[in-house]
Write a protein that holds these residues in place. Sequence first.
Motif, short mmCIF file in Angstrom:
data_model
loop_
_atom_site.label_atom_id
_atom_site.label_comp_id
_atom_site.label_asym_id
_atom_site.label_seq_id
_atom_site.Cartn_x
_atom_site.Cartn_y
_atom_site.Cartn_z
N ASN A 187 -3.78 -19.21 -5.18
CA ASN A 187 -3.50 -18.04 -4.35
C ASN A 187 -4.50 -16.93 -4.61
N LEU A 188 -4.73 -16.65 -5.88
CA LEU A 188 -5.59 -15.53 -6.22
C LEU A 188 -7.05 -15.87 -5.97
N GLU A 189 -7.40 -17.16 -6.05
CA GLU A 189 -8.77 -17.56 -5.68
C GLU A 189 -9.03 -17.27 -4.21
N ALA A 190 -8.01 -17.47 -3.38
CA ALA A 190 -8.15 -17.12 -1.97
C ALA A 190 -8.35 -15.63 -1.80
N GLY A 191 -7.86 -14.84 -2.78
CA GLY A 191 -8.04 -13.40 -2.72
C GLY A 191 -9.49 -12.96 -2.79
N PHE A 192 -10.37 -13.82 -3.35
CA PHE A 192 -11.80 -13.49 -3.36
C PHE A 192 -12.34 -13.29 -1.95
N LEU A 193 -11.69 -13.95 -0.97
CA LEU A 193 -12.19 -13.91 0.41
C LEU A 193 -11.25 -13.16 1.35
N THR A 194 -10.29 -12.42 0.78
CA THR A 194 -9.27 -11.76 1.60
C THR A 194 -9.55 -10.26 1.71
N PRO A 195 -9.79 -9.74 2.92
CA PRO A 195 -9.92 -8.28 3.08
C PRO A 195 -8.59 -7.63 2.73
N PRO A 196 -8.53 -6.35 2.31
CA PRO A 196 -9.67 -5.43 2.29
C PRO A 196 -10.45 -5.37 0.98
N VAL A 197 -10.00 -6.05 -0.08
CA VAL A 197 -10.71 -5.91 -1.34
C VAL A 197 -11.17 -7.26 -1.91
N ILE A 208 -13.41 -9.36 -3.41
CA ILE A 208 -14.62 -8.91 -4.10
C ILE A 208 -15.85 -9.66 -3.63
N ASN A 209 -15.71 -10.95 -3.30
CA ASN A 209 -16.88 -11.71 -2.84
C ASN A 209 -17.42 -11.18 -1.52
N LEU A 210 -16.54 -10.69 -0.68
CA LEU A 210 -16.96 -10.15 0.61
C LEU A 210 -17.82 -8.90 0.42
N PHE A 211 -17.40 -8.01 -0.48
CA PHE A 211 -18.17 -6.81 -0.74
C PHE A 211 -19.52 -7.14 -1.37
N LEU A 212 -19.51 -8.05 -2.35
CA LEU A 212 -20.75 -8.38 -3.03
C LEU A 212 -21.73 -9.07 -2.10
N ALA A 213 -21.24 -9.95 -1.24
CA ALA A 213 -22.12 -10.62 -0.28
C ALA A 213 -22.69 -9.62 0.72
N SER A 214 -21.84 -8.68 1.15
CA SER A 214 -22.32 -7.65 2.07
C SER A 214 -23.44 -6.84 1.43
N SER A 215 -23.28 -6.50 0.15
CA SER A 215 -24.31 -5.74 -0.56
C SER A 215 -25.54 -6.59 -0.81
N PHE A 243 -26.74 -9.26 0.82
CA PHE A 243 -27.51 -9.66 1.99
C PHE A 243 -27.79 -8.52 2.95
N GLY A 244 -27.27 -7.33 2.66
CA GLY A 244 -27.57 -6.18 3.49
C GLY A 244 -26.98 -6.26 4.88
N LEU A 245 -25.80 -6.86 5.00
CA LEU A 245 -25.16 -7.03 6.30
C LEU A 245 -23.82 -6.29 6.32
N PRO A 246 -23.33 -5.92 7.53
CA PRO A 246 -22.04 -5.22 7.62
C PRO A 246 -20.91 -6.04 7.02
N PHE A 247 -19.97 -5.35 6.43
CA PHE A 247 -18.85 -6.00 5.76
C PHE A 247 -18.07 -6.90 6.72
N MET A 248 -17.80 -6.44 7.93
CA MET A 248 -16.99 -7.22 8.87
C MET A 248 -17.71 -8.49 9.32
N ARG A 249 -19.03 -8.47 9.35
CA ARG A 249 -19.75 -9.69 9.72
C ARG A 249 -19.60 -10.73 8.62
N ILE A 250 -19.70 -10.29 7.37
CA ILE A 250 -19.50 -11.22 6.26
C ILE A 250 -18.08 -11.79 6.31
N CYS A 251 -17.10 -10.94 6.65
CA CYS A 251 -15.72 -11.42 6.77
C CYS A 251 -15.61 -12.53 7.81
N SER A 252 -16.25 -12.33 8.95
CA SER A 252 -16.18 -13.35 10.01
C SER A 252 -16.84 -14.65 9.56
#
Length: 670
Positions: A605-615, A617-624, A626-635
């Motif tokens: 469950n918590l491993e899935a949290g790495f990819l769950t908005p709003p926090v 953490i992998n989504l934020f780090l990937a956004s930073s 690769f220099g891309l908007p956060f919502m695009r990384i989420c998609s």
Amino acid sequence: MANHLPGAAIPWLGKAARKGLNVLCKAVCYGSLALLALIPVSELILSQFNVFVPHSRAFLIHFFLVMVFFAAMFATVSKGHVAIGLAQYVKSERIRRAIELVGVLLVVFLLTILGWNTLPYISIGLQGRTIGPVPTWIFAAAMPLGYFAMAMGFAHGLRSRGKRIAGLAVILLGTAAALPAIAKLIWGANPFDAPEVLWPWMDFLYDTAASMQVPAILLLVAAALAGMPIFAAIGGIATIMLMALGQEPEAFHIPVFDALTSQDLIAIPLFTLTGFFLSESKAGERLVRTFQAFFGRLPGGIVVVAVLISAFFSSFTGASGVTILALGGILYAVFQKNGYRDRAAMGLVTAAGGTGVMFPPSLAIILVFSSSSMILHFMNVPAEHTVIHYFAGAFIPGLILLVATIAVGALLASKSKAAERTSASQTTAASQTTAASQTTSSPKVGPREAFAALRASLLEILLPLLLVAGFFTGRLTLLQASAVSVVYVVIVEVFIKRDIPLRELHKIFAKAIPVVGSVLVILAMASGLSYAFVFSGVPEAFTTWMTGAIREPVVFLLLLNGALLLVGSVVDMFSAIFVLLPLVVPLGYEYGIHPVHLGVIFILNLEAGFLTPPVGINLFLASSRFGLPFMRICSYAIPFFLVRLLVLLLVSYIPWFSTWLPELLRGMGL
């Protein structure tokens, strides 16, 4: 590092004194961490000649205690403590700053109380205890020193002079609130042996804790959600609960001291340090070339490379975000060279590292094991499963998750590669990874080049094989395996491969220590919270209510998964383990759920949290990265998040996946 050390947080010290304190802190932190690795390896070697060093294991676990609190100081001044930080979404800057100020002042207040409350435990509870000729209190003194240094560090971190004065005023207020501990320290075991003039104030403190318990806890929960460091909120909640029950001031620190003198936990900083050595060396590039050479020609071979390499690194570091930062550019360049578009490449790089938490020597598995065992101990339930059983229980679900991630990645990659033939896309990330792309080779290589790549990375490939073989055959304990991993990787990366100059070893330690400190200080506080929960009867009452309302384990598991997914969307993995397990473990016991199965569900469950908005953490780090908007990384990451949900349901309702290997090992006497 001079301005990232505890001495820098004490402005009224002279320049020479601050410099001396900084050197001392470096020596204690780096030296303790080095000893944690060297002592077990030395013991292992000497034992082959039937030579044993007296008290070595006792010294080892107390060096660990010292290291935890000094590492927590590092995390304070480098702002590395784990926090949720929902206040960042508040649009009004004025309100956001006010929330942050209140949070910092609360932390300073609580740390001051915790510091004073520790002193009676050291002076009375550890009286007469020694390790050989050395009094135990010398090591335990790191606890109050750490609390007070962190309090001053947070106070000094306030930007304006007025706010810093407010921070110092809160330190004085915290000192007044710690009067029972101070009275016990001065006048003896019974704090009410103090002068009668102090009794009304002490009665007021205990009565206030009892009457304001619920509002105070809700305030701390809100502050933690807003951005106050998790460890301070946990410590504050536990202290309030114990005071409301009339417990002695030092009651909270008894389980804290016991938890931090457990040798199994020493594996956490050592495996984390191993991961940082690997990520800071060129091991990633060598492994990528090797896996690319052998798997690159297969359908979806590049996806296999990315997932396996990411899982390998995150299993050691305990943080898939480190994998994104260390290998993101290299792996992205491999995808670009092979004609894959951003959606498949970045989505996979963002998601792949999380699979590593399911495999040895996963930090998450160690923490779930240690926390579950501690809670069962407080419940007077014998813990029948070891950390080996938890590693084994996570293995098959981990393989399922690994294969599912590869399958989804391969499907997306094949579609994106087909689309790339007709239209190439250029992104900001491409310019960021030009250098990395020059270091990667085409997957179409001959046998000679493939075996040359294998030879170059053979020592790194052997590391997990040697550790797993040594650990699961019983030749190495968890502690010894973690110590061997550090010594091995230093020999390989520093002296054989020479990727890391000897003079830069301290930089690796400096990166690892705040991560270690931020996690372990939460674990320390969580041990106190677990004790407070069990002592107060909260889990028992909650379990009684839950089992009365929900009778079927199947329904309970469904609700548990939903609740953990919701929590995982706002709370990081480590915080959730420490805070929620005291409630979940008793429930699992009442519903008859296998403890290893429950732990695996928790981690998935918590491993899935790495990819769950709003926090996530992998989504934020990937956004930073690769220099891309956060919502695009989420998609990009959504398909991988959905497959995690499917794997979670499969593992939750077919316990065999989690329980077969542990029970097989138990039947073999392991």
